[in-house]
Scaffold this active site. Sequence first.
Site, short mmCIF file in Angstrom:
data_model
loop_
_atom_site.label_atom_id
_atom_site.label_comp_id
_atom_site.label_asym_id
_atom_site.label_seq_id
_atom_site.Cartn_x
_atom_site.Cartn_y
_atom_site.Cartn_z
N CYS A 116 0.82 -1.22 0.00
CA CYS A 116 0.00 0.00 0.00
C CYS A 116 0.86 1.27 0.00
CB CYS A 116 -0.92 0.02 1.21
SG CYS A 116 -2.00 -1.40 1.31
N HIS A 256 -4.22 6.91 3.13
CA HIS A 256 -4.51 5.64 2.47
C HIS A 256 -5.91 5.20 2.85
CE1 HIS A 256 -4.36 1.64 1.05
NE2 HIS A 256 -4.14 1.08 2.21
N ASN A 286 -10.30 -0.78 -0.41
CA ASN A 286 -8.85 -0.60 -0.30
C ASN A 286 -8.21 -1.00 -1.64
OD1 ASN A 286 -6.13 -0.73 0.25
ND2 ASN A 286 -6.36 -1.89 2.17
N1 ACO Z 1 -18.53 -10.29 7.83
C1 ACO Z 1 -19.04 -10.63 9.02
N2 ACO Z 1 -18.27 -10.97 10.08
C2 ACO Z 1 -16.95 -10.94 9.91
C3 ACO Z 1 -16.36 -10.61 8.67
C4 ACO Z 1 -17.21 -10.27 7.62
N3 ACO Z 1 -16.76 -9.93 6.40
N4 ACO Z 1 -15.02 -10.67 8.80
C5 ACO Z 1 -14.76 -11.03 10.07
N5 ACO Z 1 -15.93 -11.20 10.73
C6 ACO Z 1 -16.12 -11.58 12.12
C7 ACO Z 1 -14.93 -12.29 12.71
O1 ACO Z 1 -14.96 -13.65 12.40
C8 ACO Z 1 -15.14 -12.02 14.19
O2 ACO Z 1 -16.08 -12.93 14.68
P1 ACO Z 1 -15.95 -13.55 16.19
O3 ACO Z 1 -16.00 -12.35 17.09
O4 ACO Z 1 -17.12 -14.46 16.26
O5 ACO Z 1 -14.61 -14.21 16.20
C9 ACO Z 1 -15.76 -10.64 14.24
O6 ACO Z 1 -16.27 -10.40 12.92
C10 ACO Z 1 -14.77 -9.55 14.60
O7 ACO Z 1 -13.59 -9.71 13.83
P2 ACO Z 1 -12.38 -8.75 13.97
O8 ACO Z 1 -11.32 -9.18 13.02
O9 ACO Z 1 -11.99 -8.60 15.40
O10 ACO Z 1 -13.04 -7.38 13.48
P3 ACO Z 1 -12.41 -5.96 13.41
O11 ACO Z 1 -13.27 -5.00 14.13
O12 ACO Z 1 -10.95 -5.97 13.74
O13 ACO Z 1 -12.55 -5.62 11.86
C11 ACO Z 1 -11.20 -5.60 9.88
C12 ACO Z 1 -11.90 -6.44 10.92
C13 ACO Z 1 -12.25 -4.80 9.15
C14 ACO Z 1 -10.45 -6.51 8.93
C15 ACO Z 1 -10.24 -4.62 10.58
O14 ACO Z 1 -9.45 -5.31 11.52
C16 ACO Z 1 -9.34 -3.92 9.60
O15 ACO Z 1 -9.78 -3.15 8.78
N6 ACO Z 1 -8.03 -4.15 9.70
C17 ACO Z 1 -7.09 -3.53 8.78
C18 ACO Z 1 -6.98 -4.43 7.62
C19 ACO Z 1 -6.57 -3.75 6.36
O16 ACO Z 1 -7.03 -2.70 6.01
N7 ACO Z 1 -5.67 -4.40 5.65
C20 ACO Z 1 -5.32 -3.97 4.37
C21 ACO Z 1 -3.91 -3.72 4.14
S1 ACO Z 1 -3.11 -2.75 5.29
C22 ACO Z 1 -3.74 -1.34 5.00
O17 ACO Z 1 -4.11 -1.09 3.89
C23 ACO Z 1 -3.77 -0.36 6.12
#
Ligand code: ACO
Length: 329
Positions: A116, A256, A286
Amino acid sequence: MPKKPHVMILGTGHAVPDRVLTNAALEQMVDTSDQWIMERTGICERRIVAPGTPLSELASLAATRALAAAGVSAKEIDLIILGTVTGDMKFPATACIIQDLIGAKQAVAFDLSAACSGFLYGLQIAEGLMLTSGYRKALVIGGEILSSMVNWQDRDTCVLFGDGTGAIVLGAAEGERGIIHTCLGSDGAHVKLLYNPGCGSLNPPTPDNVAAQLHTIHMAGREVFRHAVTAMSNAMQQVLDEADIAPDELQLLIPHQANLRIIEGVAKRLHIPAERVYINVDRFGNTSSASIPIALDEASRAGLIHPGDLVGMVTFGAGLTWASAVIRF
Ligand code: ACO
């Protein structure tokens, strides 16, 4: 006093696929919901290419639009840097394919892998090469076809990403306008928080490795989120401090576009009000290295930034890598 710039942005352009993938469509593919995606990420929809569309096709369009905006012909370009992790093929560099497609016959062209952060890494490298090696006009492109690398059965990742490309043309600075300062950073201790383990020499794409989905994106989302907010806030503060510019002098912050909550966390730490933070993650998801140049082009064409305005840009991605820049647009 901010340093006097040597290199400025002459024009911007972007290109995204026409096809829209909505959250409602994703509800039919994996166990997710529009409400979950909106609340956790701020993403409503993303653009996805028709299968088999190469990055070079979309990126050439973005480059051509940036050249037109700059009033520069492809023949004048002597450097092309493409930040990407989803090039047309492993080699040659997709930048070379773009060079041929747009007719930039004089250019030196290469790809850059910083996930990214690829676009802002490219910005600093292009500026440095223009200062030291005599290149007069450069194209810096950020572009990804992330849909080619997504596991469409993995709800943790498939809802997050989209395809797109953005480009800028760089040339000699005029007056105070131009790149004021850039900062880059890397931390290889966290490679496995976000990686694509199965397309290189470590795990070649054998049938077994492909069946194990090693060729797709693997991510520890919560950990990445935590690092992203801290690294992006610190990187933006660093570039502003080193350039002797206060956050409230920025006309616009272009972060970003990974997740609305990450953007809001960064803006809050920097005390930059929401109306001066550009957001399009709701429409594109993203797009990795493309997200900042797409946003920059949109903001410029929408009249949100004008020549002479101070603009901040900051990013974070796999590596881990991060980068920030402050320019007088
Ligand atoms: N739909 C429904 N439920 C989901 C989904 C989905 N698509 N994905 C995960 N869940 C569930 C998980 O299984 C979990 O369930 P559980 O509590 O029963 O175990 C629950 O939702 C919470 O999951 P978390 O991973 O803790 O959720 P979080 O609030 O952290 O959000 C997310 C997840 C959106 C991926 C967030 O962590 C995030 O955006 N992280 C950054 C990732 C990113 O942007 N990466 C890209 C590259 S790096 C960059 O560009 C900055």
